[in-house]
Design a protein around this motif. Structure first.
Motif, PDB file in Angstrom:
ATOM      1  N   ASN A 156       1.004  -1.505   0.099  1.00 50.21           N
ATOM      2  CA  ASN A 156       0.004   0.013  -0.738  1.00 50.21           C
ATOM      3  C   ASN A 156       0.665   0.726  -0.502  1.00 50.21           C
ATOM      4  O   ASN A 156       1.577   1.757   0.702  1.00 50.21           O
ATOM      5  N   GLU A 157       0.980   1.308  -1.088  1.00 53.47           N
ATOM      6  CA  GLU A 157       2.224   2.577  -1.469  1.00 53.47           C
ATOM      7  C   GLU A 157       1.462   3.717  -0.315  1.00 53.47           C
ATOM      8  O   GLU A 157       2.548   4.687  -0.116  1.00 53.47           O
ATOM      9  N   GLU A 158       0.411   4.285  -1.021  1.00 47.18           N
ATOM     10  CA  GLU A 158       0.630   5.978  -0.735  1.00 47.18           C
ATOM     11  C   GLU A 158       0.436   5.677   1.304  1.00 47.18           C
ATOM     12  O   GLU A 158       0.544   6.671   1.952  1.00 47.18           O
ATOM     13  N   ALA A 159      -0.106   4.878   1.377  1.00 48.40           N
ATOM     14  CA  ALA A 159      -0.218   4.908   3.770  1.00 48.40           C
ATOM     15  C   ALA A 159       1.281   4.327   3.433  1.00 48.40           C
ATOM     16  O   ALA A 159       0.858   5.331   4.778  1.00 48.40           O
ATOM     17  N   ARG A 160       1.854   3.336   2.842  1.00 46.81           N
ATOM     18  CA  ARG A 160       3.077   4.102   3.201  1.00 46.81           C
ATOM     19  C   ARG A 160       3.981   4.846   3.244  1.00 46.81           C
ATOM     20  O   ARG A 160       5.022   5.400   4.435  1.00 46.81           O
ATOM     21  N   LYS A 161       3.635   5.518   2.438  1.00 42.78           N
ATOM     22  CA  LYS A 161       4.557   7.232   1.903  1.00 42.78           C
ATOM     23  C   LYS A 161       3.898   7.919   2.929  1.00 42.78           C
ATOM     24  O   LYS A 161       4.568   8.934   3.885  1.00 42.78           O
ATOM     25  N   ALA A 162       2.354   8.020   3.760  1.00 46.06           N
ATOM     26  CA  ALA A 162       1.836   8.843   4.859  1.00 46.06           C
ATOM     27  C   ALA A 162       2.818   8.663   5.602  1.00 46.06           C
ATOM     28  O   ALA A 162       2.911   9.060   6.473  1.00 46.06           O
ATOM     29  N   ALA A 163       3.321   7.719   6.229  1.00 45.75           N
ATOM     30  CA  ALA A 163       3.521   6.944   7.193  1.00 45.75           C
ATOM     31  C   ALA A 163       5.731   7.081   7.059  1.00 45.75           C
ATOM     32  O   ALA A 163       6.251   6.859   8.449  1.00 45.75           O
ATOM     33  N   GLY A 164       6.037   8.135   6.172  1.00 51.72           N
ATOM     34  CA  GLY A 164       6.823   8.298   6.108  1.00 51.72           C
ATOM     35  C   GLY A 164       8.573   7.603   5.144  1.00 51.72           C
ATOM     36  O   GLY A 164       9.452   7.528   6.035  1.00 51.72           O
ATOM     37  N   PHE A 165       7.453   5.644   5.332  1.00 52.73           N
ATOM     38  CA  PHE A 165       7.880   4.613   4.295  1.00 52.73           C
ATOM     39  C   PHE A 165       7.987   4.635   3.024  1.00 52.73           C
ATOM     40  O   PHE A 165       7.142   3.797   2.535  1.00 52.73           O
ATOM     41  N   GLY A 166       8.306   4.964   3.025  1.00 51.11           N
ATOM     42  CA  GLY A 166       8.732   5.178   1.478  1.00 51.11           C
ATOM     43  C   GLY A 166       9.083   4.213   0.848  1.00 51.11           C
ATOM     44  O   GLY A 166      10.193   2.484   1.609  1.00 51.11           O
ATOM     45  N   PRO A 167       9.462   3.319  -0.681  1.00 53.78           N
ATOM     46  CA  PRO A 167       9.732   2.819  -1.363  1.00 53.78           C
ATOM     47  C   PRO A 167      11.183   1.285  -0.820  1.00 53.78           C
ATOM     48  O   PRO A 167      11.408   0.801  -1.156  1.00 53.78           O
ATOM     49  N   GLN A 168      11.851   3.003  -1.120  1.00 49.96           N
ATOM     50  CA  GLN A 168      13.316   2.520  -0.881  1.00 49.96           C
ATOM     51  C   GLN A 168      13.318   1.729   0.337  1.00 49.96           C
ATOM     52  O   GLN A 168      14.503   0.571   0.592  1.00 49.96           O
ATOM     53  N   TRP A 169      12.703   2.214   1.082  1.00 50.01           N
ATOM     54  CA  TRP A 169      12.639   1.008   2.739  1.00 50.01           C
ATOM     55  C   TRP A 169      12.411  -0.313   2.329  1.00 50.01           C
ATOM     56  O   TRP A 169      12.998  -1.178   3.652  1.00 50.01           O
ATOM     57  N   TYR A 170      11.202  -0.582   1.915  1.00 48.09           N
ATOM     58  CA  TYR A 170      11.092  -1.945   1.877  1.00 48.09           C
ATOM     59  C   TYR A 170      11.042  -3.118   0.541  1.00 48.09           C
ATOM     60  O   TYR A 170      10.483  -4.272   0.087  1.00 48.09           O
ATOM     61  N   GLU A 171      10.785  -1.850  -0.423  1.00 45.24           N
ATOM     62  CA  GLU A 171      11.017  -2.763  -2.083  1.00 45.24           C
ATOM     63  C   GLU A 171      12.269  -3.859  -1.945  1.00 45.24           C
ATOM     64  O   GLU A 171      12.164  -4.883  -2.729  1.00 45.24           O
ATOM     65  N   PRO A 172      13.135  -3.389  -1.687  1.00 47.60           N
ATOM     66  CA  PRO A 172      14.581  -4.431  -2.162  1.00 47.60           C
ATOM     67  C   PRO A 172      13.800  -5.405  -1.121  1.00 47.60           C
ATOM     68  O   PRO A 172      15.369  -6.467  -1.208  1.00 47.60           O
ATOM     69  N   LEU A 173      13.617  -5.271  -0.247  1.00 46.36           N
ATOM     70  CA  LEU A 173      13.313  -6.624   0.555  1.00 46.36           C
ATOM     71  C   LEU A 173      12.777  -7.396   0.424  1.00 46.36           C
ATOM     72  O   LEU A 173      11.849  -8.670   0.959  1.00 46.36           O
ATOM     73  N   ALA A 174      11.527  -7.341  -1.212  1.00 45.71           N
ATOM     74  CA  ALA A 174      10.516  -8.654  -1.169  1.00 45.71           C
ATOM     75  C   ALA A 174      11.648  -9.078  -1.976  1.00 45.71           C
ATOM     76  O   ALA A 174      10.404 -10.256  -2.636  1.00 45.71           O
ATOM     77  N   VAL A 175      12.487  -8.662  -2.324  1.00 43.63           N
ATOM     78  CA  VAL A 175      13.210 -10.280  -3.263  1.00 43.63           C
ATOM     79  C   VAL A 175      14.107 -10.569  -2.205  1.00 43.63           C
ATOM     80  O   VAL A 175      14.971 -10.009  -1.546  1.00 43.63           O
ATOM     81  N   LYS A 176      14.313 -11.779  -2.431  1.00 41.93           N
ATOM     82  CA  LYS A 176      14.574 -13.302  -0.859  1.00 41.93           C
ATOM     83  C   LYS A 176      16.896 -13.002  -1.978  1.00 41.93           C
ATOM     84  O   LYS A 176      16.767 -12.077  -3.081  1.00 41.93           O
ATOM     85  N   GLU A 177      17.171 -12.735  -0.798  1.00 41.70           N
ATOM     86  CA  GLU A 177      18.372 -12.243  -0.640  1.00 41.70           C
ATOM     87  C   GLU A 177      19.018 -13.189  -1.297  1.00 41.70           C
ATOM     88  O   GLU A 177      19.196 -14.706  -0.892  1.00 41.70           O
ATOM     89  N   VAL A 178      20.612 -12.914  -2.246  1.00 44.75           N
ATOM     90  CA  VAL A 178      20.787 -14.026  -2.768  1.00 44.75           C
ATOM     91  C   VAL A 178      22.636 -14.336  -2.315  1.00 44.75           C
ATOM     92  O   VAL A 178      22.801 -13.460  -2.078  1.00 44.75           O
ATOM     93  N   GLN A 179      22.399 -15.577  -1.285  1.00 48.20           N
ATOM     94  CA  GLN A 179      23.701 -15.746  -1.042  1.00 48.20           C
ATOM     95  C   GLN A 179      25.142 -16.014  -1.690  1.00 48.20           C
ATOM     96  O   GLN A 179      25.039 -17.005  -2.356  1.00 48.20           O
ATOM     97  N   ASN A 180      25.998 -15.778  -2.320  1.00 54.25           N
ATOM     98  CA  ASN A 180      27.390 -15.925  -3.203  1.00 54.25           C
ATOM     99  C   ASN A 180      28.012 -16.966  -1.478  1.00 54.25           C
ATOM    100  O   ASN A 180      28.759 -15.959  -1.202  1.00 54.25           O
ATOM    101  N   ASN A 181      28.425 -17.943  -1.989  1.00 56.32           N
ATOM    102  CA  ASN A 181      28.943 -18.594  -1.494  1.00 56.32           C
ATOM    103  C   ASN A 181      29.696 -19.053  -2.605  1.00 56.32           C
ATOM    104  O   ASN A 181      30.094 -20.048  -3.834  1.00 56.32           O
ATOM    105  N   PRO A 182      31.584 -18.703  -2.374  1.00 55.30           N
ATOM    106  CA  PRO A 182      32.726 -18.855  -3.420  1.00 55.30           C
ATOM    107  C   PRO A 182      32.904 -20.444  -3.719  1.00 55.30           C
ATOM    108  O   PRO A 182      33.184 -20.818  -1.913  1.00 55.30           O
ATOM    109  N   SER A 183      32.674 -20.295  -4.268  1.00 48.07           N
ATOM    110  CA  SER A 183      33.658 -22.253  -4.706  1.00 48.07           C
ATOM    111  C   SER A 183      35.543 -22.379  -4.199  1.00 48.07           C
ATOM    112  O   SER A 183      35.979 -21.376  -3.986  1.00 48.07           O
ATOM    113  N   THR A 184      35.281 -23.161  -2.918  1.00 42.99           N
ATOM    114  CA  THR A 184      36.551 -23.716  -3.136  1.00 42.99           C
ATOM    115  C   THR A 184      37.170 -24.761  -3.434  1.00 42.99           C
ATOM    116  O   THR A 184      36.393 -25.363  -4.558  1.00 42.99           O
TER     117      THR A 184
END
Length: 240
Positions: free
Chosen positions: A212-240
């Motif tokens: 709910n971008e409108e309500a989140r914005k009204a709370a001072g909670f812009g998309p830069q805060w939460y959109e990156p967290l909607a993507v599962k973080e990829v763990q880069n494990n260096p090969s040995t």
């Protein structure tokens, strides 16, 4: 746990309102808990106490209004099973105010803002305008201010960690929710990165859109805060 349904039947409406009452019950406890557990211990300014007392008062009023509405629908609080997800998160963040603010008062509060408009529409479509009006005119607008409190004090802690002498008066908070707190672009980016790191440490999995971008914005909670967290973080494990 009973399925909540889409408010098309009396049973579904009872289940949804019961779930909302239960959430408000936990929200009351969490508001007082953050004051008692962290306020004095973390040396928080008076405005921190004032803000969360106000949140507790709001949540108490929501609880009473929704519990009364549940009784009008022919049920009562405690008649149905309920989950303890909010309290589980509280236990997990019981030793870290920054984590408590991020998870309980930003992530969970904002999730409530995401789903409430759909919930309101379902009650209206089911012919229950009284419950819809209660959620739309009382609960929804006040929940925006609760999310705003979480964002506000998360920012404060991050900035204070860099400037220990910082007082609340040094932060210019917005009145209308349209502007971010007036800190430098670099400083704001650091705060957001800290938020991402905190959520990834203390919250399982990615955040769930749609947002709910409108309500989140009204709370001072812009998309830069939460959109990156909607993507599962990829763990880069260096090969040995």
């Amino acid at each position: 746990m009973p399925k909540l349904g889409k408010a098309g039947s009396l049973q579904s409406r009872q289940a949804i309102v019961h779930s909302l009452v239960h959430t408000e019950s936990w929200a009351i406890d969490l508001s007082w808990d953050i004051i008692a557990r962290f306020g004095k211990q973390e040396g928080m300014p008076r405005e921190f106490f004032t803000d969360f007392v106000k949140v507790a008062q709001d949540e108490g009023r929501h609880f009473n209004l929704l519990a009364k509405r549940l009784e009008e629908l022919g049920s009562s609080y405690g008649a149905l099973p309920a989950h303890d997800g909010l309290w589980d998160s509280a236990i997990a963040t019981s030793k870290d105010l920054l984590a408590r603010l991020a998870i309980e008062h930003c992530v969970h509060e904002a999730r409530g803002l995401d789903v409430l408009p759909t919930t309101i529409s379902r009650f209206r479509n089911g012919g229950d305008n009284e419950t819809a009006d209660l959620l739309e005119t009382v609960v929804y607008p006040e929940e925006i201010t609760h999310c705003a409190a979480g964002v506000k004090w998360f920012k404060y802690l991050c900035l204070r960690s860099k400037t220990p002498a910082l007082s609340r008066d040094n932060l210019s908070s917005e009145e209308n929710g349209d502007k971010e707190t007036e800190i430098s672009t670099e400083g704001n980016e650091e705060v957001i990165q800290k938020f991402h790191a905190t959520v990834r440490t203390h919250f399982r999995g990615p955040l769930k859109p749609p947002f709910n971008e409108e309500a989140r914005k009204a709370a001072g909670f812009g998309p830069q805060w939460y959109e990156p967290l909607a993507v599962k973080e990829v763990q880069n494990n260096p090969s040995t």
